[in-house]
Structure formats: C-alpha cells, structure tokens
Design a protein around this motif. Sequence first.
Motif, mmCIF file in Angstrom:
data_model
loop_
_atom_site.group_PDB
_atom_site.id
_atom_site.type_symbol
_atom_site.label_atom_id
_atom_site.label_comp_id
_atom_site.label_asym_id
_atom_site.label_seq_id
_atom_site.Cartn_x
_atom_site.Cartn_y
_atom_site.Cartn_z
ATOM 1 N N ARG A 1 12.680 -12.499 -12.110
ATOM 2 C CA ARG A 1 13.194 -13.751 -11.805
ATOM 3 C C ARG A 1 12.197 -14.771 -12.144
ATOM 4 N NH1 ARG A 1 12.060 -13.426 -5.226
ATOM 5 N NH2 ARG A 1 9.992 -14.684 -5.444
ATOM 6 N N SER A 2 12.758 -15.942 -11.884
ATOM 7 C CA SER A 2 11.711 -17.217 -12.293
ATOM 8 C C SER A 2 12.044 -18.255 -10.963
ATOM 9 C CB SER A 2 12.171 -17.949 -13.625
ATOM 10 O OG SER A 2 11.568 -19.021 -13.772
ATOM 11 N N PRO A 3 10.793 -18.663 -10.452
ATOM 12 C CA PRO A 3 9.610 -18.219 -10.400
ATOM 13 C C PRO A 3 9.232 -16.772 -10.183
ATOM 14 C CG PRO A 3 9.543 -19.446 -8.651
ATOM 15 C CD PRO A 3 11.142 -19.509 -9.339
ATOM 16 N N ALA A 4 8.461 -15.825 -10.852
ATOM 17 C CA ALA A 4 8.399 -14.493 -10.644
ATOM 18 C C ALA A 4 7.452 -14.162 -9.157
ATOM 19 C CB ALA A 4 7.550 -14.036 -11.771
ATOM 20 N N LEU A 5 8.120 -13.274 -8.781
ATOM 21 C CA LEU A 5 7.527 -12.535 -7.538
ATOM 22 C C LEU A 5 5.980 -11.960 -7.955
ATOM 23 C CD1 LEU A 5 7.998 -11.607 -4.475
ATOM 24 C CD2 LEU A 5 8.160 -9.361 -5.413
ATOM 25 N N HIS A 6 4.992 -12.354 -7.291
ATOM 26 C CA HIS A 6 3.731 -11.701 -7.702
ATOM 27 C C HIS A 6 3.666 -10.330 -6.927
ATOM 28 C CE1 HIS A 6 -0.934 -11.734 -7.904
ATOM 29 N NE2 HIS A 6 -0.438 -10.903 -8.637
ATOM 30 N N LEU A 7 3.584 -9.445 -7.467
ATOM 31 C CA LEU A 7 3.475 -7.929 -6.835
ATOM 32 C C LEU A 7 2.262 -7.298 -6.898
ATOM 33 C CD1 LEU A 7 4.899 -5.455 -5.581
ATOM 34 C CD2 LEU A 7 5.623 -4.627 -7.583
ATOM 35 N N TRP A 8 1.432 -7.079 -5.781
ATOM 36 C CA TRP A 8 0.196 -6.581 -6.071
ATOM 37 C C TRP A 8 0.378 -4.835 -5.388
ATOM 38 C CZ3 TRP A 8 -4.433 -9.778 -6.589
ATOM 39 C CH2 TRP A 8 -5.654 -9.133 -6.947
ATOM 40 N N VAL A 9 -0.011 -4.102 -5.986
ATOM 41 C CA VAL A 9 0.123 -2.569 -5.338
ATOM 42 C C VAL A 9 -1.088 -1.894 -5.461
ATOM 43 C CG1 VAL A 9 1.432 -0.657 -5.602
ATOM 44 C CG2 VAL A 9 2.430 -2.501 -6.195
ATOM 45 N N VAL A 10 -1.586 -1.050 -4.286
ATOM 46 C CA VAL A 10 -2.537 -0.292 -4.174
ATOM 47 C C VAL A 10 -1.898 0.872 -4.028
ATOM 48 C CG1 VAL A 10 -4.647 0.390 -2.846
ATOM 49 C CG2 VAL A 10 -4.306 -1.952 -3.219
ATOM 50 N N ARG B 1 18.340 0.744 -5.562
ATOM 51 C CA ARG B 1 16.868 0.841 -5.822
ATOM 52 C C ARG B 1 16.729 -0.037 -7.124
ATOM 53 N NH1 ARG B 1 13.269 5.418 -3.513
ATOM 54 N NH2 ARG B 1 14.325 4.211 -1.913
ATOM 55 N N LEU B 2 17.276 0.073 -8.221
ATOM 56 C CA LEU B 2 17.188 -0.503 -9.376
ATOM 57 C C LEU B 2 17.515 -1.931 -9.427
ATOM 58 C CD1 LEU B 2 18.068 2.495 -11.853
ATOM 59 C CD2 LEU B 2 15.812 1.852 -10.990
ATOM 60 N N LYS B 3 18.547 -2.132 -8.858
ATOM 61 C CA LYS B 3 19.007 -3.612 -8.720
ATOM 62 C C LYS B 3 17.877 -4.341 -8.067
ATOM 63 C CE LYS B 3 24.002 -3.529 -8.978
ATOM 64 N NZ LYS B 3 25.232 -3.928 -8.150
ATOM 65 N N ARG B 4 17.278 -3.639 -6.890
ATOM 66 C CA ARG B 4 16.289 -4.586 -6.316
ATOM 67 C C ARG B 4 15.229 -5.051 -7.010
ATOM 68 N NH1 ARG B 4 12.352 -1.234 -2.308
ATOM 69 N NH2 ARG B 4 10.906 -2.977 -1.831
ATOM 70 N N GLN B 5 14.940 -3.943 -8.140
ATOM 71 C CA GLN B 5 13.705 -4.429 -9.095
ATOM 72 C C GLN B 5 13.878 -5.698 -9.734
ATOM 73 O OE1 GLN B 5 13.255 -0.956 -11.304
ATOM 74 N NE2 GLN B 5 12.842 0.358 -9.780
ATOM 75 N N ALA B 6 15.127 -6.354 -9.879
ATOM 76 C CA ALA B 6 15.454 -7.676 -10.477
ATOM 77 C C ALA B 6 14.300 -8.731 -10.132
ATOM 78 C CB ALA B 6 16.634 -8.163 -10.542
ATOM 79 N N ILE B 7 13.841 -8.618 -8.915
ATOM 80 C CA ILE B 7 13.169 -9.807 -8.180
ATOM 81 C C ILE B 7 11.829 -9.804 -9.141
ATOM 82 C CG2 ILE B 7 14.018 -9.445 -6.100
ATOM 83 C CD1 ILE B 7 11.205 -8.165 -5.232
ATOM 84 N N LEU B 8 11.208 -8.814 -9.851
ATOM 85 C CA LEU B 8 10.359 -8.891 -10.639
ATOM 86 C C LEU B 8 10.543 -9.745 -11.928
ATOM 87 C CD1 LEU B 8 8.832 -5.313 -10.275
ATOM 88 C CD2 LEU B 8 8.244 -7.424 -9.337
ATOM 89 N N PHE C 1 0.718 -1.136 -0.062
ATOM 90 C CA PHE C 1 -0.211 0.015 -0.020
ATOM 91 C C PHE C 1 0.842 1.336 0.156
ATOM 92 C CE2 PHE C 1 -1.982 3.321 2.355
ATOM 93 C CZ PHE C 1 -2.959 3.686 1.358
ATOM 94 N N ALA C 2 0.817 2.070 -1.152
ATOM 95 C CA ALA C 2 1.671 3.169 -1.087
ATOM 96 C C ALA C 2 0.803 4.450 -1.154
ATOM 97 C CB ALA C 2 2.378 3.228 -2.478
ATOM 98 N N ASN C 3 0.915 5.108 -0.074
ATOM 99 C CA ASN C 3 -0.085 6.238 0.134
ATOM 100 C C ASN C 3 0.406 7.656 -0.298
ATOM 101 O OD1 ASN C 3 2.107 6.539 2.370
ATOM 102 N ND2 ASN C 3 0.720 7.513 3.640
ATOM 103 N N ALA C 4 1.927 7.685 -0.645
ATOM 104 C CA ALA C 4 2.484 9.000 -1.017
ATOM 105 C C ALA C 4 3.476 8.976 -2.277
ATOM 106 C CB ALA C 4 3.280 9.693 0.129
ATOM 107 N N LEU C 5 4.122 7.856 -2.215
ATOM 108 C CA LEU C 5 5.007 7.559 -3.282
ATOM 109 C C LEU C 5 4.931 6.481 -4.141
ATOM 110 C CD1 LEU C 5 8.116 9.125 -1.264
ATOM 111 C CD2 LEU C 5 6.695 10.320 -3.156
ATOM 112 N N VAL C 6 5.529 6.339 -5.225
ATOM 113 C CA VAL C 6 5.790 5.123 -5.996
ATOM 114 C C VAL C 6 6.297 4.241 -5.545
ATOM 115 C CG1 VAL C 6 6.202 4.052 -8.468
ATOM 116 C CG2 VAL C 6 5.104 6.426 -8.229
ATOM 117 N N PRO C 7 5.975 2.906 -5.094
ATOM 118 C CA PRO C 7 6.889 2.059 -4.441
ATOM 119 C C PRO C 7 8.142 1.780 -5.063
ATOM 120 C CG PRO C 7 4.733 1.203 -4.647
ATOM 121 C CD PRO C 7 4.650 2.537 -5.526
ATOM 122 N N GLY C 8 9.269 1.518 -4.467
ATOM 123 C CA GLY C 8 10.549 1.230 -5.022
ATOM 124 C C GLY C 8 10.643 0.242 -5.874
ATOM 125 N N LEU C 9 10.069 -0.711 -5.847
ATOM 126 C CA LEU C 9 10.077 -1.716 -6.877
ATOM 127 C C LEU C 9 9.541 -1.225 -8.381
ATOM 128 C CD1 LEU C 9 9.024 -5.169 -5.223
ATOM 129 C CD2 LEU C 9 11.249 -4.377 -6.064
#
Length: 280
Positions: free
Chosen positions: A151-160, A142-149, A104-112
């Motif tokens: 990967r295989s099997p993929a991380l399922h990211l759900w953002v509000v 921060r950009l290196k952290r995004q590599a988890i999206l 849940f992001a209330n002010a900024l776009v999440p880092g991922l």
Amino acid sequence: MQIARGLKALRTRADLTQAEVAKRAGVSVGTVNRYETWQDRAKLRIPTVRALADTCGATPQELETLIQLVRNQENGWWMDHPAVPEVMDPLMSFEDVAAYEHVFANALVPGLLQTPRYALALHEAQNVRTEADVIADKVDARLKRQAILERSPALHLWVVLDDAVLRRCVGSTDVMVEQIDHLQSVAQRPNVDVQVLQFAAGAHAAGSGGHFLILGRDDEGDPLDSMNVVYLELHRRGLYLDAAADVQSYKLMFDYLRSQAADTSASLDLLAAARRELTR
C-alpha cells in the motif's frame, strides 16, 4: 481499542460520567460502557460513535478520526471473509491503519511473509481432517493480508526471526527453499527489515515468550489518531494489550531483540547459508 480509548479520553476531558453521557446522547449506560471497553467490536456503529463524541465536545477533526476508524472496521475485506476468525478482525483493522509493525517470530515465518505453499503446509498441519476448500480459504485470507506491504504509504515491517524458524522444515525442502528465497527478496525492500536471532546468541530478551506483534502509529498533533497495541498469538485465540506500561515493556523487549540479533546485512548472509544447507 483506538475507538474505545478515544471515546473514554473525550469523556474524561469533558468531566462527565458514563451515566451523564448516556442521558445526553440518548443511549443506555451499557452502550457507553460497551463502546469504552471495546466489547463486541464488530457491532460498533457510526451514529452511536457520533452521538457519544458530540456529547463529549469532540472537535470536527476528532470526530472524523473516530468515524474513519469505524468505517475501516466495517469495510475491511476481512469482515466478510469466511476464513478470518473473529479474534483476527481487530488485528486486520490495526494493520490497516498502522504505520509500522514489529514482529518477533520464535517458531514460524510471520503471516505477512509466508509464501502460498508455506502457508498451505502450515494450515494442512494445523487443521487435520479439514476440507480442502476450507484450507484454501484460510490460505487466501493470509495472502490477502499481505497486501498491506504494497500500500501507499507503505507499512514498515521489522521482523526478528529466531534461528528455529529457518531450521523447522515446513512442508518440504522445496517449500522451505522457496520460502527462504522469498525472505531474501522481501528483506531488500525499503519498507521491510529482517534480522535473524542466532542460536549462538544464547538466552535473549523474549525469554520463554512466544510470537508477538507491536503495531503503531504516532501522531503528536492528534493523539486520537495515534495507536500502539501489542498482539500475542495464542493457540486458536489472540490477546491484545494497549495499556501504556504493557506496550512500553514489549517495545523495550523488541529493542533488545534487535540488538541481540544479527544486523540486516549479516542476516541476509544467514538466510543464504540456511538455503545452502537445505540444498546440499
């Protein structure tokens, strides 16, 4: 947290006290307590984990699970990265093994989901008078952290995303247009869901609370391989919660937020509308 919880569960199952485990494993009671209470996470060592687990009668599968968790922690790229603060080490470790992440992001776009220029603008605003190369390292992390999206099997990211995230101009109009374009793109990936919580929705389940993440992996066959933890992002520090009641409370909150936000299809339209407003 997983390692600590696993070792404590093994000791409880074996019906041993910390003093008994310490004596049989050849370590101090303080060491047993430190490993079970998740203190000084970066100092956990495989031989000690093995000794504690063996003393408590861990099965080969349980022992391998614990050892792999320590290896993930020791070998993660973030452990030696100059721009990753110690408080973020656990989050990176959890993301590395999580099956899903709910945000849940209330002010900024999440880092991922941040673009390089959006991340740069944020760090420049948050780190006034900081040298450019230090900020560049922070953006790189921060950009290196995004590599988890990827990967295989993929991380399922759900953002509000709260509507405020799309209305706050970070960097410049060009930066925001690029960022919204990126959100529209990643929201169409099979492992990413993005919903917008409109101002028109009024009061919502998160109340006055801030940005939070729920990371999880469920394995009914091997409870030690399961994980559920909440990360609360605070100013220059973070708070991790893994008590069952706390995790369940945040899971319920996120479920309500998902129900109060526009669905994923309508949210793509809202992202497009926010982009049009910026380019008028």
